[in-house]
Write a protein that holds these residues in place. Sequence first.
Motif, PDB file in Angstrom:
ATOM      1  N   ARG A  57      -4.112 -20.913  -1.093  1.00 15.09           N
ATOM      2  CA  ARG A  57      -3.950 -19.602  -0.459  1.00 15.09           C
ATOM      3  C   ARG A  57      -5.022 -18.626  -0.941  1.00 15.09           C
ATOM      4  O   ARG A  57      -5.561 -17.856  -0.155  1.00 15.09           O
ATOM      5  CB  ARG A  57      -2.563 -19.041  -0.762  1.00 15.09           C
ATOM      6  CG  ARG A  57      -2.250 -17.741  -0.028  1.00 15.09           C
ATOM      7  CD  ARG A  57      -0.895 -17.166  -0.432  1.00 15.09           C
ATOM      8  NE  ARG A  57       0.180 -18.107  -0.409  1.00 15.09           N
ATOM      9  CZ  ARG A  57       0.982 -18.335   0.632  1.00 15.09           C
ATOM     10  NH1 ARG A  57       0.796 -17.677   1.753  1.00 15.09           N
ATOM     11  NH2 ARG A  57       1.952 -19.197   0.552  1.00 15.09           N
ATOM     12  N   THR A  58      -5.354 -18.682  -2.219  1.00 15.03           N
ATOM     13  CA  THR A  58      -6.326 -17.733  -2.777  1.00 15.03           C
ATOM     14  C   THR A  58      -7.773 -18.148  -2.532  1.00 15.03           C
ATOM     15  O   THR A  58      -8.653 -17.295  -2.552  1.00 15.03           O
ATOM     16  CB  THR A  58      -6.116 -17.520  -4.285  1.00 15.03           C
ATOM     17  OG1 THR A  58      -6.215 -18.770  -4.953  1.00 15.03           O
ATOM     18  CG2 THR A  58      -4.775 -16.885  -4.575  1.00 15.03           C
ATOM     19  N   ASN A  59      -8.028 -19.429  -2.303  1.00 15.42           N
ATOM     20  CA  ASN A  59      -9.407 -19.900  -2.181  1.00 15.42           C
ATOM     21  C   ASN A  59      -9.850 -20.223  -0.759  1.00 15.42           C
ATOM     22  O   ASN A  59     -11.023 -20.507  -0.538  1.00 15.42           O
ATOM     23  CB  ASN A  59      -9.628 -21.130  -3.064  1.00 15.42           C
ATOM     24  CG  ASN A  59      -9.670 -20.751  -4.521  1.00 15.42           C
ATOM     25  OD1 ASN A  59     -10.662 -20.215  -4.984  1.00 15.42           O
ATOM     26  ND2 ASN A  59      -8.582 -20.984  -5.238  1.00 15.42           N
ATOM     27  N   LEU A  60      -8.923 -20.199   0.195  1.00 16.39           N
ATOM     28  CA  LEU A  60      -9.278 -20.469   1.593  1.00 16.39           C
ATOM     29  C   LEU A  60      -9.143 -19.188   2.416  1.00 16.39           C
ATOM     30  O   LEU A  60      -8.388 -18.280   2.050  1.00 16.39           O
ATOM     31  CB  LEU A  60      -8.348 -21.529   2.191  1.00 16.39           C
ATOM     32  CG  LEU A  60      -8.377 -22.927   1.598  1.00 16.39           C
ATOM     33  CD1 LEU A  60      -7.356 -23.809   2.314  1.00 16.39           C
ATOM     34  CD2 LEU A  60      -9.758 -23.537   1.705  1.00 16.39           C
ATOM     35  N   LYS A  61      -9.849 -19.146   3.532  1.00 18.70           N
ATOM     36  CA  LYS A  61      -9.649 -18.063   4.485  1.00 18.70           C
ATOM     37  C   LYS A  61      -8.234 -18.198   5.038  1.00 18.70           C
ATOM     38  O   LYS A  61      -7.662 -19.290   5.051  1.00 18.70           O
ATOM     39  CB  LYS A  61     -10.653 -18.154   5.625  1.00 18.70           C
ATOM     40  CG  LYS A  61     -12.081 -17.938   5.201  1.00 18.70           C
ATOM     41  CD  LYS A  61     -12.993 -18.107   6.398  1.00 18.70           C
ATOM     42  CE  LYS A  61     -14.443 -18.017   5.981  1.00 18.70           C
ATOM     43  NZ  LYS A  61     -15.339 -18.282   7.119  1.00 18.70           N
ATOM     44  N   GLU A  62      -7.683 -17.106   5.529  1.00 21.94           N
ATOM     45  CA  GLU A  62      -6.301 -17.107   6.010  1.00 21.94           C
ATOM     46  C   GLU A  62      -6.077 -18.152   7.100  1.00 21.94           C
ATOM     47  O   GLU A  62      -5.099 -18.909   7.064  1.00 21.94           O
ATOM     48  CB  GLU A  62      -5.922 -15.722   6.544  1.00 21.94           C
ATOM     49  CG  GLU A  62      -4.476 -15.630   6.981  1.00 21.94           C
ATOM     50  CD  GLU A  62      -4.105 -14.253   7.490  1.00 21.94           C
ATOM     51  OE1 GLU A  62      -3.002 -14.132   8.051  1.00 21.94           O
ATOM     52  OE2 GLU A  62      -4.905 -13.315   7.348  1.00 21.94           O
TER      53      GLU A  62
ATOM     54  N   SER B 293      -7.814 -20.895   7.696  1.00 23.22           N
ATOM     55  CA  SER B 293      -7.943 -22.240   7.127  1.00 23.22           C
ATOM     56  C   SER B 293      -6.683 -22.611   6.362  1.00 23.22           C
ATOM     57  O   SER B 293      -6.204 -23.748   6.443  1.00 23.22           O
ATOM     58  CB  SER B 293      -9.149 -22.311   6.192  1.00 23.22           C
ATOM     59  OG  SER B 293     -10.336 -22.089   6.907  1.00 23.22           O
TER      60      SER B 293
END
Length: 95
Positions: free
Chosen positions: A45-50, A52
């Motif tokens: 959740r923190t490392n991908l675009k929303e 994705s």
Amino acid sequence: MKDTLEFTERELDRIIEMAWEDRTPFEAIEFQFKIPEKEVIKLMRTNLKEGSFKRWRKRVNSGVSQKHLKKRNPEINRFKCSRQRAISGNKISKR
């Protein structure tokens, strides 16, 4: 259990790569990096675009993905391809 801030960039890349792979179960990620499924989800959740992240979650919860051992064929009893090098502790085997 490591905090996501404690992972190197290479380890984070590998965790994300393993999470995207349909046939790599969460248990394999936990075995190699000592982080449970909930932490993998937070990390994604923190490392991908929303978009994705939503696409990944939809795929994980679909019938296509075998991220949960319960969804896997019981004849598959390994975390990795038989041709892949051995996973040992927190060593990153694909690079």
